[in-house]
Motif scaffolding. Structure first.
Motif, mmCIF file in Angstrom:
data_model
loop_
_atom_site.group_PDB
_atom_site.id
_atom_site.type_symbol
_atom_site.label_atom_id
_atom_site.label_comp_id
_atom_site.label_asym_id
_atom_site.label_seq_id
_atom_site.Cartn_x
_atom_site.Cartn_y
_atom_site.Cartn_z
ATOM 1 N N LEU A 3 7.057 6.626 -5.230
ATOM 2 C CA LEU A 3 7.415 5.265 -4.840
ATOM 3 C C LEU A 3 7.533 4.365 -6.065
ATOM 4 C CD1 LEU A 3 8.009 3.289 -2.560
ATOM 5 C CD2 LEU A 3 5.548 2.911 -2.343
ATOM 6 N N ARG A 4 6.633 4.546 -7.020
ATOM 7 C CA ARG A 4 6.686 3.744 -8.246
ATOM 8 C C ARG A 4 7.976 4.009 -9.020
ATOM 9 N NH1 ARG A 4 1.888 3.560 -12.660
ATOM 10 N NH2 ARG A 4 0.737 3.009 -10.799
ATOM 11 N N ARG A 5 8.390 5.256 -9.058
ATOM 12 C CA ARG A 5 9.638 5.592 -9.758
ATOM 13 C C ARG A 5 10.845 4.990 -9.056
ATOM 14 N NH1 ARG A 5 8.784 11.923 -11.290
ATOM 15 N NH2 ARG A 5 7.271 11.560 -12.944
ATOM 16 N N GLU A 7 10.839 2.326 -7.145
ATOM 17 C CA GLU A 7 10.796 0.882 -7.384
ATOM 18 C C GLU A 7 11.240 0.538 -8.797
ATOM 19 O OE1 GLU A 7 7.294 -0.532 -4.293
ATOM 20 O OE2 GLU A 7 6.759 -0.066 -6.364
ATOM 21 N N SER A 8 10.843 1.340 -9.763
ATOM 22 C CA SER A 8 11.259 1.098 -11.150
ATOM 23 C C SER A 8 12.767 1.215 -11.305
ATOM 24 C CB SER A 8 10.573 2.079 -12.100
ATOM 25 O OG SER A 8 9.204 1.857 -12.160
ATOM 26 N N MET A 9 13.337 2.259 -10.707
ATOM 27 C CA MET A 9 14.789 2.432 -10.781
ATOM 28 C C MET A 9 15.497 1.286 -10.065
ATOM 29 S SD MET A 9 15.448 6.582 -10.459
ATOM 30 C CE MET A 9 16.306 6.306 -8.978
ATOM 31 N N PHE A 10 15.001 0.912 -8.892
ATOM 32 C CA PHE A 10 15.615 -0.160 -8.123
ATOM 33 C C PHE A 10 15.606 -1.472 -8.898
ATOM 34 C CE2 PHE A 10 15.538 -3.669 -5.140
ATOM 35 C CZ PHE A 10 16.596 -3.360 -4.294
ATOM 36 N N THR A 11 14.453 -1.832 -9.463
ATOM 37 C CA THR A 11 14.385 -3.097 -10.192
ATOM 38 C C THR A 11 15.211 -3.042 -11.477
ATOM 39 O OG1 THR A 11 12.278 -2.417 -11.190
ATOM 40 C CG2 THR A 11 12.167 -3.833 -9.249
ATOM 41 N N GLY A 12 15.236 -1.905 -12.124
ATOM 42 C CA GLY A 12 16.062 -1.779 -13.334
ATOM 43 C C GLY A 12 17.540 -1.922 -13.040
ATOM 44 N N ILE A 13 17.987 -1.232 -12.004
ATOM 45 C CA ILE A 13 19.398 -1.332 -11.605
ATOM 46 C C ILE A 13 19.697 -2.747 -11.112
ATOM 47 C CG2 ILE A 13 21.079 -0.540 -9.893
ATOM 48 C CD1 ILE A 13 19.709 2.259 -10.133
ATOM 49 N N GLY A 14 18.762 -3.326 -10.356
ATOM 50 C CA GLY A 14 18.949 -4.687 -9.852
ATOM 51 C C GLY A 14 19.052 -5.710 -10.967
ATOM 52 N N PHE A 51 10.803 -9.238 -5.046
ATOM 53 C CA PHE A 51 9.754 -8.696 -4.183
ATOM 54 C C PHE A 51 9.405 -7.247 -4.511
ATOM 55 C CE2 PHE A 51 10.683 -12.423 -1.622
ATOM 56 C CZ PHE A 51 9.397 -12.808 -1.277
ATOM 57 N N ILE A 52 10.399 -6.435 -4.807
ATOM 58 C CA ILE A 52 10.109 -5.050 -5.192
ATOM 59 C C ILE A 52 9.429 -5.037 -6.561
ATOM 60 C CG2 ILE A 52 11.090 -2.772 -5.636
ATOM 61 C CD1 ILE A 52 11.271 -3.702 -2.683
ATOM 62 N N GLY A 53 9.873 -5.903 -7.452
ATOM 63 C CA GLY A 53 9.237 -6.015 -8.766
ATOM 64 C C GLY A 53 7.802 -6.510 -8.675
ATOM 65 N N ALA A 54 7.517 -7.384 -7.706
ATOM 66 C CA ALA A 54 6.144 -7.860 -7.515
ATOM 67 C C ALA A 54 5.233 -6.715 -7.104
ATOM 68 C CB ALA A 54 6.109 -8.972 -6.470
ATOM 69 N N ASP A 55 5.727 -5.835 -6.233
ATOM 70 C CA ASP A 55 4.914 -4.681 -5.861
ATOM 71 C C ASP A 55 4.742 -3.733 -7.045
ATOM 72 O OD1 ASP A 55 3.433 -2.952 -4.046
ATOM 73 O OD2 ASP A 55 5.175 -1.622 -4.155
ATOM 74 N N LEU A 56 5.784 -3.559 -7.797
ATOM 75 C CA LEU A 56 5.692 -2.702 -8.983
ATOM 76 C C LEU A 56 4.664 -3.255 -9.970
ATOM 77 C CD1 LEU A 56 6.843 -0.193 -10.365
ATOM 78 C CD2 LEU A 56 8.612 -1.638 -11.342
ATOM 79 N N ALA A 57 4.686 -4.553 -10.175
ATOM 80 C CA ALA A 57 3.695 -5.188 -11.056
ATOM 81 C C ALA A 57 2.287 -5.020 -10.501
ATOM 82 C CB ALA A 57 4.015 -6.666 -11.243
ATOM 83 N N THR A 136 -0.127 -1.269 -1.397
ATOM 84 C CA THR A 136 -0.734 -1.223 -2.726
ATOM 85 C C THR A 136 -2.108 -1.885 -2.739
ATOM 86 O OG1 THR A 136 1.447 -1.249 -3.757
ATOM 87 C CG2 THR A 136 -0.408 -1.886 -5.148
ATOM 88 N N ILE A 137 -2.226 -3.068 -2.146
ATOM 89 C CA ILE A 137 -3.493 -3.802 -2.185
ATOM 90 C C ILE A 137 -4.535 -3.121 -1.314
ATOM 91 C CG2 ILE A 137 -3.233 -5.511 -0.341
ATOM 92 C CD1 ILE A 137 -4.352 -6.379 -3.862
ATOM 93 N N THR A 138 -4.110 -2.461 -0.237
ATOM 94 C CA THR A 138 -5.058 -1.734 0.617
ATOM 95 C C THR A 138 -5.671 -0.563 -0.135
ATOM 96 O OG1 THR A 138 -3.802 -2.386 2.578
ATOM 97 C CG2 THR A 138 -5.317 -0.545 2.830
ATOM 98 N N THR A 139 -4.858 0.156 -0.885
ATOM 99 C CA THR A 139 -5.428 1.251 -1.682
ATOM 100 C C THR A 139 -6.381 0.698 -2.743
ATOM 101 O OG1 THR A 139 -3.511 1.255 -3.170
ATOM 102 C CG2 THR A 139 -3.472 2.789 -1.328
ATOM 103 N N ARG A 140 -6.051 -0.447 -3.300
ATOM 104 C CA ARG A 140 -6.923 -1.080 -4.287
ATOM 105 C C ARG A 140 -8.246 -1.508 -3.647
ATOM 106 N NH1 ARG A 140 -4.086 -3.759 -8.027
ATOM 107 N NH2 ARG A 140 -2.992 -1.804 -8.198
#
Length: 168
Positions: A3-5, A7-14, A51-57, A136-140
């Motif tokens: 999922l992290r990958r 999101e990284s690809m999505f935000t980079g392309i975006g 929003f996707i970048g916020a989750d990635l961060a 993400t926050i639930t796992t944290r």
């Protein structure tokens, strides 16, 4: 990890698409060529990247924080502060999902000025991104609770480049 990958690809392309859209629109406008649809498309892409970048961060623990305050606390108390902060974030994200979903439904008939698609595609970025952040926050939160149960706080004391520093 997958999922992290994604999101990284999505935000980079975006981000690349945003740069291309805005630069080409500005350049073509200077030449007298109308590219007004690019503003609406940039708005759509920007909302999703945010929003996707916020989750990635959040996954990488790279959100802005005030570590100068928490670094002075004993590690058990620091874990408590992180847990309480995470619970507050979780409550906020649940509200964003709820009200964001309502906004998606309300905006389904609204369309962009220059694009033949519903504005719901923009507003859907808020609940979708918030759902990702809830995961993400639930796992944290479970990590912080596990810290209390085991008495092992070593995950708070490390500050590797891959995970980033813990922030509140």
């Amino acid at each position: 990890m997958i999922l992290r990958r994604i999101e990284s690809m999505f935000t980079g392309i975006g981000l690349a698409a945003l740069i291309i859209l805005v630069f080409s629109a500005a350049t073509l406008r200077w030449l007298g060529i109308d590219m007004s649809w690019s503003t609406d498309m940039a708005q759509l892409v920007f909302a999703w990247v945010c929003f996707i970048g916020a989750d990635l961060a959040m996954k990488q623990k790279r959100h802005m924080g005030v570590e100068i305050l928490t670094d002075k606390l004993p590690v058990r108390m620091r874990n408590s502060v992180y847990l309480i902060n995470s619970l507050l974030i979780l409550v906020f994200l649940v509200f964003v999902v709820y009200y964001g979903t309502n906004l998606v439904v309300i905006n389904y008939r609204r369309s962009f000025n220059t694009l033949p698609i519903s504005y719901s595609f923009v507003t859907a970025s808020a609940p979708v991104g918030s759902l990702l952040m809830i995961y993400t926050i639930t796992t944290r939160i479970f990590e912080y609770l596990k810290n209390f149960m085991t008495g092992d706080y070593s995950n708070l004391e490390t500050n590797s480049d891959d995970e980033g520093g813990e922030t509140i």
